[in-house]
Design a protein around this motif. Structure first.
Motif, PDB file in Angstrom:
ATOM      1  N   ASP A  59      -2.553  -0.384  -2.197  1.00 36.27           N
ATOM      2  CA  ASP A  59      -1.980   0.355  -1.080  1.00 36.27           C
ATOM      3  C   ASP A  59      -0.878  -0.456  -0.405  1.00 36.27           C
ATOM      4  O   ASP A  59      -1.065  -1.625  -0.060  1.00 36.27           O
ATOM      5  CB  ASP A  59      -3.092   0.666  -0.070  1.00 36.27           C
ATOM      6  CG  ASP A  59      -2.615   1.493   1.098  1.00 36.27           C
ATOM      7  OD1 ASP A  59      -1.633   2.232   0.956  1.00 36.27           O
ATOM      8  OD2 ASP A  59      -3.244   1.387   2.176  1.00 36.27           O
ATOM      9  N   GLY A  60       0.283   0.167  -0.226  1.00 37.72           N
ATOM     10  CA  GLY A  60       1.400  -0.468   0.451  1.00 37.72           C
ATOM     11  C   GLY A  60       2.341  -1.238  -0.450  1.00 37.72           C
ATOM     12  O   GLY A  60       3.381  -1.723   0.014  1.00 37.72           O
ATOM     13  N   VAL A 122      -1.399   1.252 -12.826  1.00 35.25           N
ATOM     14  CA  VAL A 122      -2.164   2.153 -11.971  1.00 35.25           C
ATOM     15  C   VAL A 122      -2.139   1.672 -10.524  1.00 35.25           C
ATOM     16  O   VAL A 122      -2.079   0.472 -10.247  1.00 35.25           O
ATOM     17  CB  VAL A 122      -3.638   2.293 -12.421  1.00 35.25           C
ATOM     18  CG1 VAL A 122      -3.734   2.966 -13.773  1.00 35.25           C
ATOM     19  CG2 VAL A 122      -4.340   0.955 -12.434  1.00 35.25           C
ATOM     20  N   LEU A 123      -2.172   2.630  -9.624  1.00 28.71           N
ATOM     21  CA  LEU A 123      -2.368   2.372  -8.197  1.00 28.71           C
ATOM     22  C   LEU A 123      -3.852   2.512  -7.900  1.00 28.71           C
ATOM     23  O   LEU A 123      -4.443   3.563  -8.174  1.00 28.71           O
ATOM     24  CB  LEU A 123      -1.567   3.373  -7.360  1.00 28.71           C
ATOM     25  CG  LEU A 123      -1.897   3.437  -5.864  1.00 28.71           C
ATOM     26  CD1 LEU A 123      -1.565   2.118  -5.176  1.00 28.71           C
ATOM     27  CD2 LEU A 123      -1.160   4.603  -5.204  1.00 28.71           C
ATOM     28  N   LEU A 203       5.214   7.454  -2.830  1.00 31.57           N
ATOM     29  CA  LEU A 203       4.053   8.167  -3.341  1.00 31.57           C
ATOM     30  C   LEU A 203       2.907   8.055  -2.342  1.00 31.57           C
ATOM     31  O   LEU A 203       2.602   6.975  -1.849  1.00 31.57           O
ATOM     32  CB  LEU A 203       3.624   7.569  -4.680  1.00 31.57           C
ATOM     33  CG  LEU A 203       2.351   8.165  -5.311  1.00 31.57           C
ATOM     34  CD1 LEU A 203       2.629   9.572  -5.820  1.00 31.57           C
ATOM     35  CD2 LEU A 203       1.848   7.274  -6.436  1.00 31.57           C
ATOM     36  N   GLN A 204       2.284   9.173  -2.072  1.00 32.40           N
ATOM     37  CA  GLN A 204       1.107   9.204  -1.196  1.00 32.40           C
ATOM     38  C   GLN A 204      -0.068   9.798  -1.974  1.00 32.40           C
ATOM     39  O   GLN A 204       0.038  10.889  -2.536  1.00 32.40           O
ATOM     40  CB  GLN A 204       1.387  10.050   0.043  1.00 32.40           C
ATOM     41  CG  GLN A 204       2.482   9.487   0.939  1.00 32.40           C
ATOM     42  CD  GLN A 204       2.897  10.498   1.989  1.00 32.40           C
ATOM     43  OE1 GLN A 204       3.578  11.479   1.720  1.00 32.40           O
ATOM     44  NE2 GLN A 204       2.453  10.254   3.220  1.00 32.40           N
ATOM     45  N   LEU A 215       2.488   4.040  -2.037  1.00 32.50           N
ATOM     46  CA  LEU A 215       3.237   3.098  -2.869  1.00 32.50           C
ATOM     47  C   LEU A 215       4.680   3.570  -2.896  1.00 32.50           C
ATOM     48  O   LEU A 215       4.954   4.788  -2.943  1.00 32.50           O
ATOM     49  CB  LEU A 215       2.651   3.051  -4.293  1.00 32.50           C
ATOM     50  CG  LEU A 215       3.358   2.140  -5.301  1.00 32.50           C
ATOM     51  CD1 LEU A 215       2.330   1.472  -6.215  1.00 32.50           C
ATOM     52  CD2 LEU A 215       4.353   2.928  -6.144  1.00 32.50           C
ATOM     53  N   THR A 216       5.596   2.622  -2.867  1.00 25.84           N
ATOM     54  CA  THR A 216       7.019   2.925  -2.941  1.00 25.84           C
ATOM     55  C   THR A 216       7.605   2.359  -4.221  1.00 25.84           C
ATOM     56  O   THR A 216       7.297   1.237  -4.612  1.00 25.84           O
ATOM     57  CB  THR A 216       7.759   2.335  -1.736  1.00 25.84           C
ATOM     58  OG1 THR A 216       7.187   2.845  -0.521  1.00 25.84           O
ATOM     59  CG2 THR A 216       9.250   2.694  -1.778  1.00 25.84           C
ATOM     60  N   LEU A 217       8.440   3.167  -4.875  1.00 25.70           N
ATOM     61  CA  LEU A 217       9.106   2.699  -6.080  1.00 25.70           C
ATOM     62  C   LEU A 217      10.391   1.983  -5.706  1.00 25.70           C
ATOM     63  O   LEU A 217      11.266   2.548  -5.040  1.00 25.70           O
ATOM     64  CB  LEU A 217       9.420   3.851  -7.033  1.00 25.70           C
ATOM     65  CG  LEU A 217       8.408   4.059  -8.163  1.00 25.70           C
ATOM     66  CD1 LEU A 217       7.043   4.408  -7.609  1.00 25.70           C
ATOM     67  CD2 LEU A 217       8.880   5.099  -9.137  1.00 25.70           C
TER      68      LEU A 217
END
Length: 218
Positions: A59-60, A122-123, A203-204, A215-217
């Motif tokens: 996360d984050g 994976v997140l 992404l949420q 998460l941010t790309l």
């Protein structure tokens, strides 16, 4: 290599993936793919396929994926294996996929597994009670991209229960030299059609009362 050999068998594809794994870093676990009847029929296989997990995000995090091909993301249930190779924890998660070559399905399933089943990482999202897997139809995860819901699915899509996906993976890896190990993360399979995500997107992940993750790309 895959571009030059479009007729790889599944066994050949897995051999290629194993040979390339050492260049990818430390293995963090495994992913299941084609974990629905429709997906297996589309690929012309009688059982799910699999690949290795290398990159794990939390996360984050800001995740950077080299390359220009479209990246796809799908919600999944992630399982963490204990010393007896049984799940000791479950998490809501998301898997990122990107084929290494154009028109991946044109080369057959052997080429797909040679490409590590397209997995990029994976997140790991919020924890889920293992008891939630007793009613997989009630376990839903949604993904939003830049605030707009992109896909939503329930865990019963994954072979009826993600635990069955783990059982299928266990059988498939029975003779694999690396196989399953304590501490492995298992991505059990897509819960809905993948969404496209690109650089700069946010992404949420939403698992309802169980929580969420972002998460941010980069």
């Amino acid at each position: 290599m895959v571009e030059e050999e479009p007729a790889l068998t599944l066994a050949q594809g897995y051999a290629v993936a194993a040979a390339l794994a050492g260049r990818m870093g430390s293995v963090s676990g495994w992913k299941g793919g084609a974990t629905s009847a429709g997906a297996m029929a589309f690929l012309g296989v009688e059982a799910p396929i699999h690949g290795r997990l290398f990159r794990l995000f939390r996360d984050g995090d800001i995740a950077v994926f080299p390359g220009e091909r479209p990246l796809e993301v799908e919600p999944e249930v992630l399982l963490l294996l204990g010393d007896d190779l049984q799940p000791v924890a479950a998490h809501a998660g998301a898997e990122f996929n990107r084929p290494s070559f154009a028109a991946p399905f044109a080369h057959g399933t052997g080429a797909i597994v040679a490409d590590n089943a397209a997995s990029c990482g994976v997140l790991i999202g919020p924890p889920l009670p293992l008891a939630a897997l007793e009613d997989p139809a009630a376990l839903a995860i949604s993904l939003s991209v830049n605030g707009a819901v992109a896909c939503r699915g329930s865990a019963d899509v994954v072979l009826g229960n993600p635990l069955r996906a783990l059982a299928a993976l266990r059988a498939a890896l029975a003779d694999d030299p690396r196989g399953l190990r304590p501490g492995d993360w298992i991505a059990t399979g897509a819960m809905c059609r993948a969404a496209v995500i690109g650089r700069g997107d946010r992404l949420q992940l939403d698992a309802g009362l169980h929580g969420g993750a972002t998460l941010t790309l980069g």
